[in-house]
Design a protein around this motif. Structure first.
Motif, PDB file in Angstrom:
ATOM      1  N   ARG A  54      -4.169  -2.126   1.913  1.00 37.46           N
ATOM      2  CA  ARG A  54      -3.145  -4.035   0.932  1.00 37.46           C
ATOM      3  C   ARG A  54      -3.937  -4.801   2.206  1.00 37.46           C
ATOM      4  NH1 ARG A  54       1.260  -4.671   3.399  1.00 37.46           N
ATOM      5  NH2 ARG A  54       1.405  -2.377   3.900  1.00 37.46           N
ATOM      6  N   ALA A  85      -1.223   0.187   4.651  1.00 37.97           N
ATOM      7  CA  ALA A  85      -1.359  -1.382   5.190  1.00 37.97           C
ATOM      8  C   ALA A  85      -2.584  -1.834   5.591  1.00 37.97           C
ATOM      9  CB  ALA A  85      -0.722  -1.740   6.595  1.00 37.97           C
ATOM     10  N   ASP A  98       7.840   1.003   2.282  1.00 36.92           N
ATOM     11  CA  ASP A  98       8.052   0.478   0.999  1.00 36.92           C
ATOM     12  C   ASP A  98       6.793  -0.436   0.359  1.00 36.92           C
ATOM     13  OD1 ASP A  98      10.377   1.457   1.638  1.00 36.92           O
ATOM     14  OD2 ASP A  98      10.343  -0.172   3.099  1.00 36.92           O
ATOM     15  N   ARG A  99       5.341  -0.705   1.181  1.00 37.69           N
ATOM     16  CA  ARG A  99       5.498  -1.477  -0.198  1.00 37.69           C
ATOM     17  C   ARG A  99       3.630  -0.847  -0.247  1.00 37.69           C
ATOM     18  NH1 ARG A  99       3.943  -6.448   3.399  1.00 37.69           N
ATOM     19  NH2 ARG A  99       2.919  -6.863   1.257  1.00 37.69           N
ATOM     20  N   GLY A 100       3.143   0.515   0.769  1.00 38.76           N
ATOM     21  CA  GLY A 100       2.304   0.723   0.696  1.00 38.76           C
ATOM     22  C   GLY A 100       1.515   0.772   1.728  1.00 38.76           C
ATOM     23  N   GLN A 128      -5.604  -6.875  -3.508  1.00 43.83           N
ATOM     24  CA  GLN A 128      -5.147  -7.764  -3.102  1.00 43.83           C
ATOM     25  C   GLN A 128      -4.611  -8.260  -4.568  1.00 43.83           C
ATOM     26  OE1 GLN A 128      -6.144  -9.984   0.077  1.00 43.83           O
ATOM     27  NE2 GLN A 128      -5.298  -8.879   1.331  1.00 43.83           N
ATOM     28  N   GLU A 168       3.786  -2.850  -5.824  1.00 41.40           N
ATOM     29  CA  GLU A 168       4.579  -1.869  -4.645  1.00 41.40           C
ATOM     30  C   GLU A 168       5.356  -0.464  -4.342  1.00 41.40           C
ATOM     31  OE1 GLU A 168       6.550  -4.712  -2.197  1.00 41.40           O
ATOM     32  OE2 GLU A 168       4.804  -5.772  -1.580  1.00 41.40           O
ATOM     33  N   THR A 195       8.706   1.351   8.003  1.00 41.52           N
ATOM     34  CA  THR A 195       9.185   1.137   6.436  1.00 41.52           C
ATOM     35  C   THR A 195       9.104   0.406   5.856  1.00 41.52           C
ATOM     36  OG1 THR A 195      11.380   1.460   7.845  1.00 41.52           O
ATOM     37  CG2 THR A 195      11.428  -0.034   5.688  1.00 41.52           C
ATOM     38  N   ALA A 196       7.337  -0.775   6.378  1.00 44.20           N
ATOM     39  CA  ALA A 196       6.823  -2.051   5.737  1.00 44.20           C
ATOM     40  C   ALA A 196       5.896  -1.271   4.941  1.00 44.20           C
ATOM     41  CB  ALA A 196       6.232  -2.639   6.215  1.00 44.20           C
ATOM     42  N   CYS A 197       5.669   0.383   5.724  1.00 47.90           N
ATOM     43  CA  CYS A 197       4.189   0.702   4.473  1.00 47.90           C
ATOM     44  C   CYS A 197       4.712   2.241   3.618  1.00 47.90           C
ATOM     45  CB  CYS A 197       2.831   2.131   5.842  1.00 47.90           C
ATOM     46  SG  CYS A 197       2.199   0.742   7.203  1.00 47.90           S
ATOM     47  N   SER A 205       2.848   2.426  -5.050  1.00 45.03           N
ATOM     48  CA  SER A 205       2.800   2.233  -3.775  1.00 45.03           C
ATOM     49  C   SER A 205       3.820   3.475  -3.244  1.00 45.03           C
ATOM     50  CB  SER A 205       2.008   1.695  -3.117  1.00 45.03           C
ATOM     51  OG  SER A 205       1.169   0.481  -3.430  1.00 45.03           O
ATOM     52  N   ALA A 206       5.000   2.481  -2.938  1.00 40.74           N
ATOM     53  CA  ALA A 206       5.984   3.441  -2.395  1.00 40.74           C
ATOM     54  C   ALA A 206       6.530   4.350  -2.697  1.00 40.74           C
ATOM     55  CB  ALA A 206       7.327   2.642  -2.847  1.00 40.74           C
TER      56      ALA A 206
END
Length: 214
Positions: free
Chosen positions: A190, A187, A183-185, A196, A202, A179-181, A205-206
């Motif tokens: 990032r 890893a 929702d945030r793009g 950065q 985000e 989910t983190a990838c 990216s999502a």
């Protein structure tokens, strides 16, 4: 002329990501003497794009449709040919064009890394110009990145020095821990220190992650 194009592109939240004077073998449209790559200008690209008619009309491919309209208009203004990394054939060699600019480089994980956008490099299109321009080159951010966190950032080891295991990536995104990838793009993208500092939202990216994983 570069300053004029940059100013007009900025009005549409785009920027010149790099360019080069044409040489034989570049695979450019006939009559091209130089090429400029255009991509998101940060901060502010995503709020600008999502306020446009192509995003609001709920039809498919809003980002590509917006890119096509805006870059075609810029091309007409500067007597250029608009070229896109989508909608082919023909499929233009944007990867090799990016490397030709001297501002984009092959990263340790083989993805393109840009001197200002890092691993968030995203090209929305290009202008094939009749004028011969020689935009300045840059320096690879990897040269100043001894830790190379991109090599170990992927939580499922799908993307690293050996390349990209796309099925493994999709399988990970199907699981709750992916989910983190989503929702945030990615890893890996990032983790790049230059990414950065790029101010990419985000939400953008999502969107692209979910287009990739649909």
């Amino acid at each position: 002329m570069l300053e004029r194009i940059e100013a007009r592109a900025a009005a549409e939240a785009l920027t010149i990501l790099g360019g080069f004077a044409a040489e034989p073998g570049d695979g450019l449209p006939e009559g091209t003497r130089s090429l400029l790559l255009l991509g998101p200008r940060e901060p502010g690209f995503w709020p600008h794009l999502t306020a446009q008619p192509e995003w609001q009309d709920e039809r498919p491919d809003p980002v590509d449709r917006w890119s096509g309209r805006v870059i075609a208009a810029l091309a007409e203004e500067f007597d250029a040919v608009p070229v896109f990394p989508f909608g082919g054939p023909p499929w233009w060699p944007f990867y090799s064009w990016a490397l030709r600019t001297g501002r984009a480089f092959a990263s340790p994980v083989r993805l393109i890394v840009h001197d200002t956008a890092g691993l968030f490099f995203s090209c929305r299109g290009a202008l094939a110009l009749r004028e011969r321009l020689e935009p300045p080159a840059g320096v690879s951010p990897c040269a100043e990145c001894p830790s190379q966190p991109c090599l170990t950032a992927c939580p499922t080891s799908a993307l690293g020095a050996e390349g990209y295991d796309v099925p493994a990536c999709h399988a990970f995104l199907d699981r709750p821990e992916g989910t983190a990838c989503l929702d945030r793009g990615c890893a890996v993208r990032r983790a790049c220190p230059r990414s950065q500092g790029h101010a990419r939202m985000e939400a953008q990216s999502a969107y692209h992650m979910r287009q990739f994983h649909r």
